[in-house]
Design an enzyme around this catalytic site. Structure first.
Site, PDB file in Angstrom:
ATOM      1  N   TRP A  96       5.793 115.402  -9.501  1.00 26.55           N
ATOM      2  CA  TRP A  96       5.028 115.024  -8.300  1.00 26.55           C
ATOM      3  C   TRP A  96       4.788 113.513  -8.249  1.00 26.55           C
ATOM      4  CZ3 TRP A  96       0.717 118.958  -6.610  1.00 26.55           C
ATOM      5  CH2 TRP A  96       1.217 120.257  -6.664  1.00 26.55           C
ATOM      6  N   THR A 135      12.172 116.899 -15.283  1.00 30.79           N
ATOM      7  CA  THR A 135      11.262 117.414 -14.262  1.00 30.79           C
ATOM      8  C   THR A 135      10.658 118.758 -14.660  1.00 30.79           C
ATOM      9  OG1 THR A 135      11.255 118.359 -12.025  1.00 30.79           O
ATOM     10  CG2 THR A 135      13.374 118.274 -13.119  1.00 30.79           C
ATOM     11  N   TYR A 162      18.416 121.728  -7.807  1.00 31.15           N
ATOM     12  CA  TYR A 162      17.910 120.492  -8.432  1.00 31.15           C
ATOM     13  C   TYR A 162      17.467 120.772  -9.862  1.00 31.15           C
ATOM     14  CZ  TYR A 162      14.632 116.666  -9.463  1.00 31.15           C
ATOM     15  OH  TYR A 162      13.948 115.630 -10.061  1.00 31.15           O
TER      16      TYR A 162
END
Ligand SMILES: NC(=O)c1ccc[n+]([C@@H]2O[C@H](COP(=O)([O-])OP(=O)(O)OC[C@H]3O[C@@H](n4cnc5c(N)ncnc54)[C@H](OP(=O)(O)O)[C@@H]3O)[C@@H](O)[C@H]2O)c1
Length: 286
Positions: A149, A100, A124
């Site tokens: 996203w 991510t 996270y």
């Protein structure tokens, strides 16, 4: 080719299964069939099915809830990844998994490249970075695709939430100071196929092309769906009730992806448009 999927009922897992079903014997698992936090279960599963490749999609993705449940997040994201990576290494299977933009601190003034330094802000992000380190430490054959996203037909996502609220006439305050790029789960699954076809290994970034803010994405979605943009107002992240800090800028460079595959990702507006047509034709948000 035998392919094992973890987290197979999630947003990405479902698209991965669909993208590979014509070229592999696919076994898609989720928590009930394979709890990735259980190392013995991971080993048993890989010993039993004998996959050539494992696409590990299982993860804790509730970014805000992670702040109050750091240990559960760590267990799933870090130990889960380590367990799958170890089972893969022991059996000689290729492991594909996902990272991510939340591993970055958002201070960059240009799109993040694969080798840029990580400095995650949230629980996270920290656990996803630790998962990357665990994967590399295990030392098996792997491909890690960082993305951001994500939206798609499986489960909930920002676009669906915005549409549902707007259709109920609710007013919406949306962050206008976080910059990123929306990514269709279907495009990511196709990107994984392209990368594997080109023999990619290591870390590669993938998202759509272009950039926007959450506010920009929400406005685009409402305009395309003929809903009143007056429902929307821009907000600063610090004024919104989200516990997890997020990078102000998280755009990922697609240069490496392009160089490896020869394919250029499509603009996010096109991907969002296709998704909106898909959910409109299903009557999905009425
Ligand atoms: N979504 C995004 O915007 C985004 C952005 C960047 C990177 N990523 C990464 O992309 C990957 C896929 O994300 P996603 O959005 O598809 O996630 P997701 O929709 O949350 O799917 C994850 C799946 O894993 C399952 N799961 C939970 N605990 C498990 C366990 N112990 N063992 C096995 N499965 C378990 C979940 O089940 P339950 O639903 O029942 O918990 C869910 O079906 C993740 O690595 C994520 O970090 C996602």
């Amino acid at each position: 080719m035998r392919l094992l999927i973890t987290g197979g009922r999630g947003l990405l897992g479902k698209e991965i299964a669909a993208a590979f079903c014509d070229r592999a014997e696919v076994r898609s698992t989720d928590l009930e069939e394979l709890d990735v936090t259980n190392p013995a279960a991971c080993r048993r599963e890989v010993d039993g099915f004998r996959p050539d490749m494992v696409i590990h999609c299982a993860a804790w993705t509730a970014v805000d809830r992670a702040e109050s449940e750091p240990e559960r997040t760590r267990l799933l994201n870090v130990e889960g990844t380590r367990n799958v990576a170890r089972a893969c290494r022991e059996r000689g299977a290729l492991m594909v998994t996902f990272g991510t933009d939340y591993i970055f601190d958002g201070t960059s003034s240009r799109p993040y490249r694969e080798e840029d330094a990580a400095n995650p802000l949230s629980v996270y992000g920290k656990t996803k970075w630790a998962a990357e380190l665990a994967l590399r430490e295990e030392g098996g054959d792997h491909l890690l695709v960082r993305t951001q996203w994500m939206f798609g037909p499986a489960g909930r996502n920002f676009i669906r939430t915005i549409l549902e609220k707007a259709r109920r006439g609710e007013t919406l305050r949306v962050a206008s100071d976080q910059v990123g790029c929306p990514t269709f789960s279907r495009d990511l699954a196709a990107a994984v196929r392209n990368l594997l076809g080109a023999g990619a290994r290591g870390t590669v970034h993938f998202s759509s092309v272009g950039e926007t803010t959450w506010f920009g994405l929400a406005r685009h979605v409402l305009e395309r769906c003929g809903l009143p943009a007056a429902l929307l107002s821009p907000a600063q992240t610090r004024d919104l009730p989200y516990p997890a800090p997020r990078p102000a800028y998280g755009v990922l460079s697609k240069e490496k992806y392009r160089a490896i595959t020869g394919v250029s990702p499509r603009p996010w507006e096109e991907a969002v448009g296709e998704y909106l047509e898909m959910i409109e034709s299903e009557g999905g948000t009425r």
